[in-house]
Design a protein around this motif. Structure first.
Motif, PDB file in Angstrom:
ATOM      1  N   ASP A 157      15.399  -2.567  -0.323  1.00 49.24           N
ATOM      2  CA  ASP A 157      14.589  -3.136   0.671  1.00 49.24           C
ATOM      3  C   ASP A 157      15.012  -2.715   1.944  1.00 49.24           C
ATOM      4  O   ASP A 157      16.257  -2.671   2.073  1.00 49.24           O
ATOM      5  N   ALA A 158      13.959  -2.516   2.876  1.00 48.87           N
ATOM      6  CA  ALA A 158      14.644  -2.237   4.320  1.00 48.87           C
ATOM      7  C   ALA A 158      13.469  -2.720   5.212  1.00 48.87           C
ATOM      8  O   ALA A 158      12.417  -3.370   4.760  1.00 48.87           O
ATOM      9  N   ARG A 159      13.732  -2.426   6.660  1.00 47.48           N
ATOM     10  CA  ARG A 159      13.071  -2.895   7.703  1.00 47.48           C
ATOM     11  C   ARG A 159      12.795  -1.899   8.859  1.00 47.48           C
ATOM     12  O   ARG A 159      13.880  -1.204   9.129  1.00 47.48           O
ATOM     13  N   LEU A 160      11.494  -1.522   9.107  1.00 48.49           N
ATOM     14  CA  LEU A 160      11.179  -0.802  10.175  1.00 48.49           C
ATOM     15  C   LEU A 160      11.390  -1.175  11.302  1.00 48.49           C
ATOM     16  O   LEU A 160      11.358  -2.501  11.665  1.00 48.49           O
ATOM     17  N   PRO A 161      11.620  -0.464  12.527  1.00 44.08           N
ATOM     18  CA  PRO A 161      11.819  -0.985  13.826  1.00 44.08           C
ATOM     19  C   PRO A 161      10.799  -1.902  14.272  1.00 44.08           C
ATOM     20  O   PRO A 161      11.203  -2.617  15.254  1.00 44.08           O
ATOM     21  N   ASP A 162       9.614  -1.770  13.947  1.00 46.99           N
ATOM     22  CA  ASP A 162       8.656  -2.787  14.283  1.00 46.99           C
ATOM     23  C   ASP A 162       8.716  -4.047  13.758  1.00 46.99           C
ATOM     24  O   ASP A 162       7.832  -4.898  13.810  1.00 46.99           O
ATOM     25  N   GLY A 163       9.726  -4.365  12.650  1.00 43.39           N
ATOM     26  CA  GLY A 163       9.875  -5.590  11.985  1.00 43.39           C
ATOM     27  C   GLY A 163       9.051  -5.625  10.767  1.00 43.39           C
ATOM     28  O   GLY A 163       9.332  -6.266   9.769  1.00 43.39           O
ATOM     29  N   SER A 164       8.273  -4.642  10.426  1.00 47.52           N
ATOM     30  CA  SER A 164       7.691  -4.359   8.920  1.00 47.52           C
ATOM     31  C   SER A 164       8.791  -4.330   7.865  1.00 47.52           C
ATOM     32  O   SER A 164       9.878  -3.656   7.877  1.00 47.52           O
ATOM     33  N   ARG A 165       8.484  -5.023   6.738  1.00 46.28           N
ATOM     34  CA  ARG A 165       9.214  -5.150   5.678  1.00 46.28           C
ATOM     35  C   ARG A 165       8.988  -4.146   4.811  1.00 46.28           C
ATOM     36  O   ARG A 165       7.866  -3.764   4.445  1.00 46.28           O
ATOM     37  N   VAL A 166       9.989  -3.158   4.085  1.00 41.22           N
ATOM     38  CA  VAL A 166       9.604  -1.908   3.283  1.00 41.22           C
ATOM     39  C   VAL A 166      10.383  -2.427   1.868  1.00 41.22           C
ATOM     40  O   VAL A 166      11.580  -2.694   1.858  1.00 41.22           O
ATOM     41  N   ASN A 167       9.776  -2.091   0.852  1.00 42.75           N
ATOM     42  CA  ASN A 167      10.448  -1.891  -0.345  1.00 42.75           C
ATOM     43  C   ASN A 167      10.043  -0.620  -1.014  1.00 42.75           C
ATOM     44  O   ASN A 167       8.892  -0.185  -0.978  1.00 42.75           O
ATOM     45  N   ALA A 168      10.986   0.123  -1.570  1.00 42.26           N
ATOM     46  CA  ALA A 168      10.779   1.339  -2.245  1.00 42.26           C
ATOM     47  C   ALA A 168      11.355   1.477  -3.528  1.00 42.26           C
ATOM     48  O   ALA A 168      12.618   0.965  -3.687  1.00 42.26           O
ATOM     49  N   THR A 169      10.770   2.111  -4.591  1.00 38.34           N
ATOM     50  CA  THR A 169      11.474   2.376  -5.571  1.00 38.34           C
ATOM     51  C   THR A 169      11.323   3.980  -6.065  1.00 38.34           C
ATOM     52  O   THR A 169      10.238   4.496  -5.785  1.00 38.34           O
ATOM     53  N   ILE A 170      12.059   4.378  -6.978  1.00 38.20           N
ATOM     54  CA  ILE A 170      12.027   5.743  -7.421  1.00 38.20           C
ATOM     55  C   ILE A 170      12.331   5.845  -8.841  1.00 38.20           C
ATOM     56  O   ILE A 170      12.631   4.763  -9.686  1.00 38.20           O
ATOM     57  N   GLU A 171      12.226   6.925  -9.495  1.00 37.31           N
ATOM     58  CA  GLU A 171      12.501   6.921 -11.250  1.00 37.31           C
ATOM     59  C   GLU A 171      14.154   6.382 -11.272  1.00 37.31           C
ATOM     60  O   GLU A 171      15.036   6.834 -10.233  1.00 37.31           O
ATOM     61  N   PRO A 172      14.476   6.121 -12.336  1.00 37.39           N
ATOM     62  CA  PRO A 172      13.707   5.691 -13.616  1.00 37.39           C
ATOM     63  C   PRO A 172      12.901   4.571 -13.517  1.00 37.39           C
ATOM     64  O   PRO A 172      12.061   4.266 -14.323  1.00 37.39           O
ATOM     65  N   LEU A 173      12.745   3.533 -12.321  1.00 35.71           N
ATOM     66  CA  LEU A 173      12.092   2.486 -12.485  1.00 35.71           C
ATOM     67  C   LEU A 173      10.742   2.781 -12.224  1.00 35.71           C
ATOM     68  O   LEU A 173       9.786   2.083 -12.926  1.00 35.71           O
ATOM     69  N   SER A 174      10.474   3.709 -11.333  1.00 38.18           N
ATOM     70  CA  SER A 174       8.958   4.064 -11.067  1.00 38.18           C
ATOM     71  C   SER A 174       8.628   5.257 -12.008  1.00 38.18           C
ATOM     72  O   SER A 174       9.280   6.346 -12.059  1.00 38.18           O
ATOM     73  N   ILE A 175       8.113   5.097 -13.013  1.00 37.05           N
ATOM     74  CA  ILE A 175       7.918   6.225 -14.261  1.00 37.05           C
ATOM     75  C   ILE A 175       7.003   7.291 -13.734  1.00 37.05           C
ATOM     76  O   ILE A 175       7.535   8.554 -14.063  1.00 37.05           O
ATOM     77  N   ASP A 176       6.098   6.987 -13.067  1.00 37.37           N
ATOM     78  CA  ASP A 176       5.227   8.303 -12.575  1.00 37.37           C
ATOM     79  C   ASP A 176       5.528   8.728 -11.313  1.00 37.37           C
ATOM     80  O   ASP A 176       5.985  10.129 -11.210  1.00 37.37           O
ATOM     81  N   TYR A 177       5.591   8.088 -10.099  1.00 42.21           N
ATOM     82  CA  TYR A 177       6.021   8.726  -8.820  1.00 42.21           C
ATOM     83  C   TYR A 177       7.048   7.553  -8.095  1.00 42.21           C
ATOM     84  O   TYR A 177       6.941   6.312  -8.458  1.00 42.21           O
ATOM     85  N   PRO A 178       7.603   8.046  -7.022  1.00 42.31           N
ATOM     86  CA  PRO A 178       8.143   7.188  -6.048  1.00 42.31           C
ATOM     87  C   PRO A 178       7.156   6.188  -5.564  1.00 42.31           C
ATOM     88  O   PRO A 178       5.784   6.735  -5.282  1.00 42.31           O
ATOM     89  N   THR A 179       7.465   5.125  -5.118  1.00 44.72           N
ATOM     90  CA  THR A 179       6.385   3.955  -4.570  1.00 44.72           C
ATOM     91  C   THR A 179       6.874   3.467  -3.163  1.00 44.72           C
ATOM     92  O   THR A 179       8.333   3.332  -2.918  1.00 44.72           O
ATOM     93  N   ILE A 180       6.124   3.039  -2.180  1.00 44.08           N
ATOM     94  CA  ILE A 180       6.561   2.474  -1.045  1.00 44.08           C
ATOM     95  C   ILE A 180       5.521   1.189  -0.968  1.00 44.08           C
ATOM     96  O   ILE A 180       4.495   1.475  -0.979  1.00 44.08           O
ATOM     97  N   THR A 181       6.042   0.019  -0.470  1.00 45.53           N
ATOM     98  CA  THR A 181       5.441  -1.207  -0.077  1.00 45.53           C
ATOM     99  C   THR A 181       5.832  -1.623   1.224  1.00 45.53           C
ATOM    100  O   THR A 181       7.013  -2.076   1.194  1.00 45.53           O
ATOM    101  N   ILE A 182       4.973  -1.538   2.184  1.00 50.05           N
ATOM    102  CA  ILE A 182       5.176  -1.861   3.520  1.00 50.05           C
ATOM    103  C   ILE A 182       4.314  -3.274   3.894  1.00 50.05           C
ATOM    104  O   ILE A 182       2.987  -3.254   3.845  1.00 50.05           O
ATOM    105  N   ARG A 183       4.892  -4.231   4.255  1.00 50.77           N
ATOM    106  CA  ARG A 183       4.504  -5.432   4.717  1.00 50.77           C
ATOM    107  C   ARG A 183       4.602  -5.518   6.178  1.00 50.77           C
ATOM    108  O   ARG A 183       5.608  -5.473   6.578  1.00 50.77           O
TER     109      ARG A 183
END
Length: 692
Positions: free
Chosen positions: A402-428
Motif C-alpha cells: 500500500d502506498a500514497r501518491l503526492p496528490d493524496g491518492s491511495r495505491v494498492n499494488a500486487t504482483i505474482e504469486p498473489l496476482s496469478i496473471d499480471y501485476p495489478t494496481i488500484t488507485i483510489r
C-alpha cells in the motif's frame, strides 16, 4: 432523423478510425454525410487525416463547434480538441448540435471513443447499427468480447451490433464462423488493409449491406445554426476544385493510416525509448522526485525525442511528433497511460488488471478506459516508481504493498504469486477540493435537515460511527462531519493510509506503519489509538476500524473522550454492531459477549449508514441511534432512512429521505450543550408509514 452508424474498435490501433473515415467518404458520394470524431482524448485523428486542424480551430473560435468541410458533401465534426475539452463536454451540447443538423445530414458515421462517455449518448441512442472492428485472432476475439460487454453496459443490445473483421495477417487467423459463434453476432464485412487493392471493393460491399437510405444527388454542406436552414448553401463546382479539399480524401486517409506508417512510428518510438533509457536511469525516479530534477529530466527527454526525430524525417507530422513526445515523457517520467486518467477530475478509481486491461470508475460506474501499458515490464516499472520514494519494497517475499501518491491518492499494488496473471494496481483518488456539506446536499446524498442534525450531534460530542461498504463514501462523510468540530479542540487523527483533510489548526495526524523488508518495525492502528490517549486529545478520529483497535476505541469513548468519530465496513447498522463485536474479539482477550455489547451500548451514540446504490450514486441510507440494552441485545432506533422506489427510464434511482417519527434520546444532550436543533425540522421531510 439521419441514419447513424457507430464504429468502435475492440482495442486501440485495430483500424476503426480508418474504416469510419472510409465509410463516411463513400456515403458522401451520394448524400450529405457527417463524420464524427468521437475521440475525447484530444488526439484529433480526423483533423490530421483531412488536414483540417486550422479550419476546425477557426470554426470553434466562432461558435464553439469543431466543424470543417473536408470534401464534397462531407463534413467533419470534432467533439473534443483537447483532453480537457473531452472531460468537460456535455451531452446537452451534443444533443443541441444533433438536432441542428438532423434535417440535412442524411448519414452520420461516428468514430466512437473508448470508453463510451455520456457525451456520445445522443448519437448512440439513435444509431441504426453498431460496428465492432476486430482482428481475426484469439486476442482480437477476446478483446471483441470485452468491448461487446462494455457496449451492453452502455445499453447497446446484440441485435444492433455486428462485427467488421480487419484482416492484416492470415497467419493464425480465426475463421469467421468461429468469430460469429464466439461473439454471437453476425460479421458484416471483412476489410483488408486500406492500401490493398481489394479494400475499395470490400468497403463498397460493407456499405451496401449497411445502406438503407435513398441516394441524394444534391451536395449539401452541414452548417449547424438555428437561424439559417442548414441545407440552404450548396457547394458549386468552383468550391469543389479550388483547392479547399487537398487531394483525394480516400488517398489521404490511406497515406495517413497505412500499416507501413504505423510500423515506422512504432519503430521510431522504440528507438527513442532505447536511447533515453541508455541516458537516464528511470528505475531510480520516484513519484515524489524533486520538481527541479523532474524538469531537468523532462528537458533531456524532449531533447532526445527532437534529436532522433530530426534524424528520421518524414515519419511523423508535427502533430504526431507532439503526441509522441508527450507519450514518451509520460512513459519515462510519469505513470505511463495512467497519466491522462490521473488528470481526469471525474475518475475516482483506477483499476489495472494487467498491461491492456485498465478500468476506471466515473460517477460510481466502472468502465473500460481503452488505455494500455506497452508491456508487463512497463507496468512493473510504474509500480516501483510509486513505492520507491516512500521506502516500500515489492517482490516475491512481499508481493503486496500500500502506498500514497503526492496528490493524496491511495495505491494498492500486487504482483505474482498473489496476482496469478499480471501485476495489478488500484488507485483510489480524492477530489483536490474537499467536499462540503453543500456539495453532499446538492448531489442528493442527504438533505439540509439531516445535515443540521448531524452538525448538532458532532457539536454536542456524540460518538458517531459511519458504516458502509467499499466506495460508499464513508471517508468523504467523515471529512464533512469532522468539519463541525470546534476549532479550539485538539484533534488526533489515526489512519492506515492518510486520507482525511481536516481544516482545523489544532490537528495531529498519525499514520500506521507497515513492516520493513525484514518484517520488522510495524506500528498498527491499535498502538496509535493507545498512544493517542496519552496526547491529551479532545477528539479522536480513526479513519477506519478493522481489527483489535475497536476495543481500544470503545474504551476511549467510554472514558471521557466523547465526540470521537470512526468508520467501519458494514452493510447495515445492525451488521455494524455485529462487526464491532467481532473486531473486539480480535484484540485477543476472552471477553464475554454480554460485556462487549454493554461497552458498545455505552460508547456509541449514532450510526450513520452510507451506501453506493444501483445507479452509482452515494447516499446516507440510514441514521440510527443506539439507545441501550434490551436483555442481551443492543437496542437501536432508526431516525431517518432513504426509501427506494425503483429506477426511472434513464436508470436513475427514484426515492426520497423519510423521517421515521421517533424522538431521539440525544435531544436532551443538545439542550445540555446549548445546541440549537428542533426535531420539527425533520418533520418537514416525508413521514415514513412504517419503520423497517
Amino acid at each position: 432523423m439521419p441514419e447513424i452508424f457507430f464504429v468502435v474498435g475492440a482495442k486501440g490501433g485495430v483500424g476503426a478510425t480508418t474504416i469510419a473515415t472510409q465509410l463516411a467518404t463513400h456515403f458522401a458520394k451520394t448524400r450529405p454525410t457527417l463524420l464524427v470524431d468521437g475521440d475525447l482524448s484530444g488526439r484529433r485523428a480526423g483533423a490530421v487525416i483531412f488536414n483540417a486542424i486550422a479550419k476546425i480551430d477557426a470554426r470553434r473560435a466562432q461558435d464553439d463547434f469543431g466543424l470543417a468541410e473536408v470534401g464534397p458533401n462531407l463534413t467533419l465534426f470534432e467533439m473534443a480538441f483537447s483532453i480537457h475539452d473531452g472531460f468537460t463536454i456535455k451531452p446537452d451540447k451534443i444533443e443541441q448540435f444533433l438536432r441542428s443538423i438532423s434535417e440535412t445530414a442524411k448519414t452520420i458515421v461516428v468514430d466512437a471513443p473508448q470508453p463510451f462517455a455520456a457525451a456520445v449518448r445522443p448519437f448512440a441512442v439513435r444509431a441504426a447499427q453498431f460496428l465492432l472492428v476486430i482482428e481475426p485472432s484469439m486476442l482480437g476475439v477476446t478483446g471483441g468480447r470485452v468491448m461487446q460487454l462494455e457496449l451492453l453496459k452502455f445499453g447497446v443490445p446484440d441485435s444492433r451490433l455486428s462485427a467488421v473483421v480487419a484482416v492484416r495477417d492470415t497467419k493464425g487467423r480465426v475463421p469467421s464462423a468461429e468469430i460469429e459463434r464466439s461473439l454471437r453476432i453476425k460479421i458484416s464485412g471483412e476489410l483488408p488493409p486500406v492500401d490493398d487493392k481489394r479494400f475499395e471493393r470490400a468497403l463498397v460491399t460493407l456499405a451496401g449491406k449497411l445502406d438503407t437510405s435513398p441516394q441524394q444527388a444534391d451536395l449539401l454542406v452541414l452548417q449547424p445554426s438555428t437561424s439559417t436552414p442548414l441545407g440552404e448553401r450548396r457547394m458549386n463546382t468552383r468550391e469543389k476544385s479550388n483547392g479547399k479539399v487537398n487531394g483525394p480524401v480516400a488517398q489521404r486517409a490511406s497515406d495517413m493510416m497505412s500499416e507501413r506508417q504505423r510500423t515506422a512510428r512504432d519503430e521510431l518510438k522504440a528507438q527513442i525509448h532505447r536511447e533515453v533509457s541508455r541516458r537516464i536511469d528511470f528505475a531510480a525516479i520516484g513519484a515524489n522526485a524533486d520538481p527541479l530534477r523532474m524538469e531537468e529530466l523532462r528537458t533531456e527527454v524532449e531533447g532526445t525525442v527532437n534529436e532522433i526525430v530530426a534524424r528520421n524525417p518524414g515519419i511523423c507530422s508535427a502533430e504526431e511528433v507532439a503526441r509522441l513526445r508527450q507519450e514518451i515523457i509520460h512513459e519515462c517520467l510519469g505513470l505511463g497511460p495512467l497519466e491522462d486518467l490521473m488528470a481526469d477530475p471525474d475518475v475516482s478509481e483506477i483499476m489495472v488488471n494487467g498491461p491492456d486491461r485498465i478500468y476506471v470508475e466515473r460517477a460510481g460506474r466502472i468502465e473500460f478506459s481503452g488505455k494500455r501499458f506497452n508491456d508487463e515490464h512497463q507496468l512493473r516499472l510504474v509500480i516501483e516508481r510509486i513505492i520507491s520514494p516512500i521506502g516500500r519494497h515489492i517482490d516475491e517475499a512481499m508481493p503486496m504493498v500500500d502506498a500514497r501518491l503526492p496528490d493524496g491518492s491511495r495505491v494498492n499494488a500486487t504482483i505474482e504469486p498473489l496476482s496469478i496473471d499480471y501485476p495489478t494496481i488500484t488507485i483510489r483518488r480524492f477530489a483536490k477540493e474537499r467536499l462540503k456539506t453543500e456539495d453532499l446536499i446538492s448531489k442528493g446524498s442527504m438533505t439540509p435537515e439531516m445535515a443540521d442534525m448531524l452538525r448538532a450531534c458532532v457539536e454536542s460530542r456524540l460518538n458517531v460511527v459511519i458504516s458502509g461498504g467499499t466506495g460508499s463514501g464513508k471517508t468523504t462523510l467523515l471529512n464533512v462531519l469532522s468539519g463541525y468540530i470546534p476549532a479550539n479542540e485538539r484533534i488526533i487523527t489515526i489512519e492506515d493510509a492518510a486520507e482525511l483533510q481536516l481544516h482545523q489548526e489544532h490537528v495531529v495526524r498519525m499514520e500506521a506503519r507497515p513492516p520493513n523488508v525484514e518484517g520488522r518495525g510495524a506500528i498498527p492502528i491499535r498502538e496509535l489509538v493507545r498512544n493517542s490517549l496519552r496526547m491529551r486529545p479532545d477528539r479522536i478520529v480513526v479513519g477506519e476500524c478493522r481489527g483489535g483497535e475497536a476495543l481500544d476505541m470503545l474504551q476511549a469513548m467510554n472514558t471521557g473522550h466523547d465526540g470521537s468519530l470512526t468508520t467501519i465496513h458494514a452493510n447495515t447498522p445492525r451488521d455494524c454492531l455485529a462487526r464491532i463485536e467481532t473486531m473486539v474479539l480480535m484484540a485477543g482477550f476472552e471477553i464475554p459477549v454480554r460485556a462487549i455489547r454493554e461497552q458498545v451500548a455505552g460508547a456509541i451514540d449514532l450510526i450513520v449508514q452510507t451506501s453506493r446504490l444501483r445507479d452509482g450514486s452515494r447516499k446516507i441510507t440510514s441514521i440510527s441511534e443506539v439507545v441501550g440494552m434490551e436483555g442481551d441485545v443492543v437496542s437501536t432506533q432508526e431516525i431517518v432512512r432513504f426509501d427506494q422506489r425503483g429506477l426511472d427510464k434513464e436508470g436513475k434511482l427514484v426515492g426520497g429521505f423519510v423521517y421515521t417519527g421517533v424522538q431521539p434520546s440525544f435531544m436532551r444532550r443538545f439542550e445540555e450543550y446549548g445546541i440549537s436543533f428542533q426535531i420539527e425540522r425533520l418533520s418537514s421531510m416525508r413521514i415514513a408509514v412504517a419503520a423497517w
